[in-house]
Design a protein around this motif. Structure first.
Motif, PDB file in Angstrom:
ATOM      1  N   VAL A  87       6.173  -8.879   6.189  1.00 55.65           N
ATOM      2  CA  VAL A  87       7.525  -9.097   5.444  1.00 55.65           C
ATOM      3  C   VAL A  87       8.659  -8.460   6.387  1.00 55.65           C
ATOM      4  O   VAL A  87       8.380  -7.357   7.006  1.00 55.65           O
ATOM      5  N   GLN A  93       8.504  -2.719   1.055  1.00 52.12           N
ATOM      6  CA  GLN A  93       8.260  -2.071  -0.173  1.00 52.12           C
ATOM      7  C   GLN A  93       9.270  -2.078  -1.414  1.00 52.12           C
ATOM      8  O   GLN A  93       9.734  -1.508  -2.188  1.00 52.12           O
ATOM      9  N   GLY A  95       7.745  -4.922  -3.284  1.00 51.80           N
ATOM     10  CA  GLY A  95       6.909  -5.831  -4.024  1.00 51.80           C
ATOM     11  C   GLY A  95       6.802  -7.438  -3.397  1.00 51.80           C
ATOM     12  O   GLY A  95       5.935  -8.164  -3.961  1.00 51.80           O
ATOM     13  N   GLY A  97       5.140  -8.351  -0.360  1.00 54.81           N
ATOM     14  CA  GLY A  97       3.971  -8.353   0.126  1.00 54.81           C
ATOM     15  C   GLY A  97       2.827  -8.651  -0.966  1.00 54.81           C
ATOM     16  O   GLY A  97       1.921  -9.279  -0.788  1.00 54.81           O
ATOM     17  N   ARG A  98       2.920  -7.668  -1.880  1.00 53.89           N
ATOM     18  CA  ARG A  98       2.119  -7.948  -3.145  1.00 53.89           C
ATOM     19  C   ARG A  98       2.224  -9.473  -3.650  1.00 53.89           C
ATOM     20  O   ARG A  98       1.152  -9.983  -4.143  1.00 53.89           O
ATOM     21  N   ASP A 133      -4.383  -0.350  -1.827  1.00 54.52           N
ATOM     22  CA  ASP A 133      -3.508  -0.238  -3.138  1.00 54.52           C
ATOM     23  C   ASP A 133      -3.574  -1.725  -3.985  1.00 54.52           C
ATOM     24  O   ASP A 133      -3.629  -1.657  -5.042  1.00 54.52           O
TER      25      ASP A 133
HETATM   26  C1  LIG Z   1       2.030  -4.389   5.027  1.00 58.06           C
HETATM   27  C2  LIG Z   1       3.272  -5.211   4.384  1.00 58.06           C
HETATM   28  C3  LIG Z   1       3.032  -6.896   4.364  1.00 58.06           C
HETATM   29  C4  LIG Z   1       3.559  -4.719   2.836  1.00 58.06           C
HETATM   30  O1  LIG Z   1       4.491  -5.608   2.271  1.00 58.06           O
HETATM   31  P1  LIG Z   1       5.558  -4.849   1.231  1.00 58.06           P
HETATM   32  O2  LIG Z   1       6.394  -5.922   0.832  1.00 58.06           O
HETATM   33  O3  LIG Z   1       6.352  -3.794   2.085  1.00 58.06           O
HETATM   34  O4  LIG Z   1       4.511  -4.380   0.511  1.00 58.06           O
HETATM   35  P2  LIG Z   1       4.708  -4.172  -1.249  1.00 58.06           P
HETATM   36  O5  LIG Z   1       6.178  -3.839  -1.653  1.00 58.06           O
HETATM   37  O6  LIG Z   1       4.402  -5.478  -1.761  1.00 58.06           O
HETATM   38  O7  LIG Z   1       3.834  -2.996  -1.548  1.00 58.06           O
HETATM   39  C5  LIG Z   1       2.729  -2.967  -2.521  1.00 58.06           C
HETATM   40  C6  LIG Z   1       2.040  -1.733  -2.522  1.00 58.06           C
HETATM   41  O8  LIG Z   1       1.327  -1.497  -1.203  1.00 58.06           O
HETATM   42  C7  LIG Z   1       1.680  -0.115  -1.044  1.00 58.06           C
HETATM   43  N1  LIG Z   1       2.488   0.019   0.293  1.00 58.06           N
HETATM   44  C8  LIG Z   1       3.336  -0.913   0.839  1.00 58.06           C
HETATM   45  N2  LIG Z   1       3.849  -0.511   1.461  1.00 58.06           N
HETATM   46  C9  LIG Z   1       3.484   0.998   1.941  1.00 58.06           C
HETATM   47  C10 LIG Z   1       3.847   1.777   3.098  1.00 58.06           C
HETATM   48  N3  LIG Z   1       4.608   1.788   3.910  1.00 58.06           N
HETATM   49  N4  LIG Z   1       3.336   3.143   2.754  1.00 58.06           N
HETATM   50  C11 LIG Z   1       2.277   3.356   1.625  1.00 58.06           C
HETATM   51  N5  LIG Z   1       2.163   2.263   0.927  1.00 58.06           N
HETATM   52  C12 LIG Z   1       2.521   1.214   0.747  1.00 58.06           C
HETATM   53  C13 LIG Z   1       2.380   0.614  -2.104  1.00 58.06           C
HETATM   54  O9  LIG Z   1       1.374   0.976  -3.164  1.00 58.06           O
HETATM   55  C14 LIG Z   1       2.946  -0.713  -2.983  1.00 58.06           C
HETATM   56  O10 LIG Z   1       2.838  -0.548  -4.400  1.00 58.06           O
HETATM   57  P3  LIG Z   1       4.357   0.142  -5.207  1.00 58.06           P
HETATM   58  O11 LIG Z   1       5.217  -0.839  -4.700  1.00 58.06           O
HETATM   59  O12 LIG Z   1       3.743  -0.320  -6.532  1.00 58.06           O
HETATM   60  O13 LIG Z   1       4.349   1.477  -4.479  1.00 58.06           O
HETATM   61  C15 LIG Z   1       4.600  -4.900   5.236  1.00 58.06           C
HETATM   62  O14 LIG Z   1       4.856  -3.389   5.211  1.00 58.06           O
HETATM   63  C16 LIG Z   1       4.656  -5.476   6.738  1.00 58.06           C
HETATM   64  O15 LIG Z   1       5.013  -6.663   6.945  1.00 58.06           O
HETATM   65  N6  LIG Z   1       4.045  -4.621   7.576  1.00 58.06           N
HETATM   66  C17 LIG Z   1       4.491  -4.994   8.928  1.00 58.06           C
HETATM   67  C18 LIG Z   1       3.625  -6.012   9.451  1.00 58.06           C
HETATM   68  C19 LIG Z   1       1.995  -5.863   8.928  1.00 58.06           C
HETATM   69  O16 LIG Z   1       1.387  -4.819   9.438  1.00 58.06           O
HETATM   70  N7  LIG Z   1       1.305  -6.745   8.461  1.00 58.06           N
HETATM   71  C20 LIG Z   1      -0.021  -6.724   8.037  1.00 58.06           C
HETATM   72  C21 LIG Z   1      -0.817  -7.213   9.275  1.00 58.06           C
HETATM   73  S1  LIG Z   1      -2.629  -7.116   9.037  1.00 58.06           S
END
Ligand SMILES: CC(C)(COP(=O)(O)OP(=O)(O)OC[C@H]1O[C@@H](n2cnc3c(N)ncnc32)[C@H](O)[C@@H]1OP(=O)(O)O)[C@@H](O)C(=O)NCCC(=O)NCCS
Length: 150
Positions: A87, A93, A95, A97-98, A133
């Motif tokens: 993302v 953060q 929603g 990714g979810r 999560d």
């Molecule tokens: C990992 C990633 C895809 C998550 O996507 P996102 O859109 O930020 O996540 P969401 O908002 O859908 O989060 C869903 C849940 O995950 C958890 N979560 C997401 N990011 C978090 C963080 N930085 N720290 C702790 N919990 C987290 C929370 O529980 C969240 O639920 P909530 O919104 O009810 O609190 C995103 O942070 C990203 O792109 N990171 C960099 C690339 C990466 O690491 N990709 C995965 C490679 S394996």
């Protein structure tokens, strides 16, 4: 910034999304170019076991995820493998990714997968919290991962 953008949509990636996807893959740590990504989007679209999804805001892709369904040989069914989930840093953060993982899971279930896996570098602590999560179990204590170059 918080909350989901009102015009957020999850859809299949299209060849024209290549430039946005290049930027996203760069954030994930992979250097690739637009021509290559365009080609990959097209070939994933032709493969019925696979789908490459994007989340768009105002028509611009701000997140992507791809999923591939691999049949078991030793037992019935298939396991899906989630790859290239990222993302854009400005949209995390909220929603998105979810949503992408939910859609990837739906696709995989429709194709007969009974489970979905993802591998994630040990350094990606945020991603690990995200996966647990979302109901993924850390099985790294149960199985090792081996890779050989071809
Ligand atoms: C990992 C990633 C895809 C998550 O996507 P996102 O859109 O930020 O996540 P969401 O908002 O859908 O989060 C869903 C849940 O995950 C958890 N979560 C997401 N990011 C978090 C963080 N930085 N720290 C702790 N919990 C987290 C929370 O529980 C969240 O639920 P909530 O919104 O009810 O609190 C995103 O942070 C990203 O792109 N990171 C960099 C690339 C990466 O690491 N990709 C995965 C490679 S394996």
């Amino acid at each position: 910034v918080s909350g989901q953008p009102s015009d957020l949509r999850v859809r299949k990636l299209r060849p024209d999304d290549a430039a946005s996807v290049v930027r996203l893959l760069h954030q994930l740590g992979y250097a690739t170019d637009e021509v290559e990504v365009r080609h990959r989007i097209k070939s994933w679209a032709r493969d019925e076991r696979a789908t490459a999804l994007g989340a768009s805001v105002d028509g611009r892709v701000v997140a992507c995820a791809a999923v591939y369904v691999v049949p078991f040989f030793e037992r019935p069914g298939s396991r899906a493998r989630l790859v290239a989930l990222v993302v854009d840093a400005g949209y995390r953060q909220r929603g998105i990714g979810r949503m992408l993982v939910d859609r990837a899971r739906e696709f995989a279930s429709r194709r007969g997968a009974v489970e979905i896996e993802v591998t994630s570098r040990r350094t990606r602590a945020d991603a690990h919290r995200f996966y647990t999560d979302l109901g993924f179990a850390d099985v790294s204590g149960r199985s090792r991962r081996y890779i050989a170059e071809l």
